[in-house]
Motif scaffolding. Sequence first.
Motif, short mmCIF file in Angstrom:
data_model
loop_
_atom_site.label_atom_id
_atom_site.label_comp_id
_atom_site.label_asym_id
_atom_site.label_seq_id
_atom_site.Cartn_x
_atom_site.Cartn_y
_atom_site.Cartn_z
N TYR A 294 0.84 -1.19 -0.06
CA TYR A 294 -0.03 -0.12 0.12
C TYR A 294 0.97 1.26 0.01
CZ TYR A 294 -3.86 3.09 1.60
OH TYR A 294 -4.71 3.98 1.61
N GLY A 295 1.97 1.11 0.61
CA GLY A 295 2.73 2.44 0.88
C GLY A 295 3.70 2.74 -0.54
N ILE A 296 4.28 1.56 -1.02
CA ILE A 296 4.80 1.86 -2.61
C ILE A 296 3.82 2.01 -3.48
CG2 ILE A 296 5.92 0.34 -4.03
CD1 ILE A 296 7.60 1.12 -1.58
N TYR A 297 2.55 1.75 -3.53
CA TYR A 297 1.57 1.95 -4.48
C TYR A 297 1.46 3.35 -4.32
CZ TYR A 297 -3.17 2.91 -6.22
OH TYR A 297 -4.06 3.48 -6.91
N SER A 298 1.39 3.94 -3.19
CA SER A 298 1.04 5.59 -2.85
C SER A 298 2.13 6.21 -3.70
CB SER A 298 0.68 5.65 -1.52
OG SER A 298 -0.55 5.10 -1.13
N VAL A 299 3.35 5.72 -3.16
CA VAL A 299 4.39 6.55 -3.56
C VAL A 299 4.64 6.42 -5.29
CG1 VAL A 299 7.13 6.43 -3.86
CG2 VAL A 299 5.99 6.24 -1.57
N GLY A 300 4.48 5.17 -5.78
CA GLY A 300 4.42 5.00 -7.24
C GLY A 300 3.57 6.06 -8.04
N TRP A 301 2.20 5.90 -7.34
CA TRP A 301 1.08 6.46 -8.29
C TRP A 301 1.44 7.87 -8.07
CZ3 TRP A 301 -2.65 10.37 -6.74
CH2 TRP A 301 -3.63 10.34 -7.69
N ALA A 302 1.82 8.65 -6.92
CA ALA A 302 2.33 10.02 -6.81
C ALA A 302 3.32 10.57 -7.85
CB ALA A 302 2.50 10.49 -5.40
N ALA A 303 4.52 9.51 -7.79
CA ALA A 303 5.44 9.78 -8.69
C ALA A 303 4.87 9.78 -10.16
CB ALA A 303 6.63 8.67 -8.44
N ALA A 304 4.09 8.86 -10.44
CA ALA A 304 3.63 8.60 -11.97
C ALA A 304 2.88 10.04 -12.13
CB ALA A 304 2.97 7.44 -11.95
N ASP A 305 1.95 10.21 -11.44
CA ASP A 305 1.34 11.58 -11.55
C ASP A 305 2.07 12.81 -11.67
OD1 ASP A 305 -1.55 12.52 -11.95
OD2 ASP A 305 -1.17 13.57 -10.15
N LEU A 306 3.42 12.91 -11.11
CA LEU A 306 4.05 13.98 -11.37
C LEU A 306 4.82 14.01 -12.44
CD1 LEU A 306 5.85 14.60 -7.72
CD2 LEU A 306 4.33 16.14 -9.02
N VAL A 307 5.06 12.86 -13.11
CA VAL A 307 5.81 12.61 -14.34
C VAL A 307 4.93 13.06 -15.42
CG1 VAL A 307 6.79 10.96 -15.90
CG2 VAL A 307 7.59 11.02 -13.62
N ARG A 308 3.68 12.46 -15.38
CA ARG A 308 2.51 12.94 -16.47
C ARG A 308 2.09 14.22 -16.60
NH1 ARG A 308 -0.99 7.83 -14.79
NH2 ARG A 308 -1.64 9.30 -13.33
N GLY A 309 2.31 14.87 -15.40
CA GLY A 309 1.94 16.21 -15.44
C GLY A 309 0.73 16.11 -14.13
N ALA A 310 1.28 16.71 -12.96
CA ALA A 310 0.37 16.75 -11.85
C ALA A 310 -1.06 17.40 -12.22
CB ALA A 310 0.92 17.68 -10.82
N ARG A 311 -1.86 16.29 -11.95
CA ARG A 311 -3.50 16.76 -11.52
C ARG A 311 -3.64 17.34 -10.30
NH1 ARG A 311 -6.08 11.46 -13.26
NH2 ARG A 311 -4.76 10.57 -11.93
N LEU A 312 -2.89 17.25 -9.50
CA LEU A 312 -3.04 17.52 -7.99
C LEU A 312 -2.05 18.57 -7.56
CD1 LEU A 312 -3.75 14.22 -6.28
CD2 LEU A 312 -5.47 15.74 -6.97
N GLU A 313 -2.19 19.50 -6.35
CA GLU A 313 -1.23 20.52 -6.15
C GLU A 313 0.01 19.58 -5.71
OE1 GLU A 313 -4.25 19.89 -4.50
OE2 GLU A 313 -5.39 21.73 -4.95
N LEU A 314 1.12 20.39 -5.77
CA LEU A 314 2.32 19.72 -5.46
C LEU A 314 2.49 19.24 -4.07
CD1 LEU A 314 5.10 18.87 -6.38
CD2 LEU A 314 6.01 21.50 -5.69
N TRP A 315 1.88 19.89 -3.27
CA TRP A 315 2.01 19.46 -1.69
C TRP A 315 1.06 18.11 -1.66
CZ3 TRP A 315 -2.47 18.82 1.49
CH2 TRP A 315 -3.51 19.17 0.60
N ALA A 316 -0.10 17.92 -2.18
CA ALA A 316 -0.64 16.64 -2.00
C ALA A 316 0.15 15.49 -2.56
CB ALA A 316 -1.99 17.05 -2.92
#
Length: 122
Positions: free
Chosen positions: A12-34
């Motif tokens: 669950y922890g690795i999934y959360s990190v990976g999902w946020a990293a992938a979202d940042l690479v693709r172009g963040a859909r959320l705020e940077l702090w989130a």
Amino acid sequence: MLTIASLGMFSYGIYSVGWAAADLVRGARLELWAELGLMAFGALLSLAAAFVRVRLPGGLAFAIGAMLGLQALAVHDAAHLGGGITPQVVRGSIAIVLVAIALSDARPSPARRARGSAHGST
């Protein structure tokens, strides 16, 4: 059972990190702090999973705190991404099941306690 709970928390922890990293690479859909919060709480949960596995005092409380942080950020994400309430219920249920599994193995059973006291009294 404790190993299953620890692996679930780690995943669950690795999934959360990976999902946020992938979202940042693709172009963040959320705020940077989130996004950074998801990565931080995911990393904390991955670390806490090791503490839960070795039964470090406070390790389960640490994992619960990290999962609550991830849940809070998931609610924030749902407000922005329109995920609805169903993913929140699923995430919360997974967290509750992982904690219940860890608790079931963390407490020694009466038979285990009896064996331990019989071996310890020589």
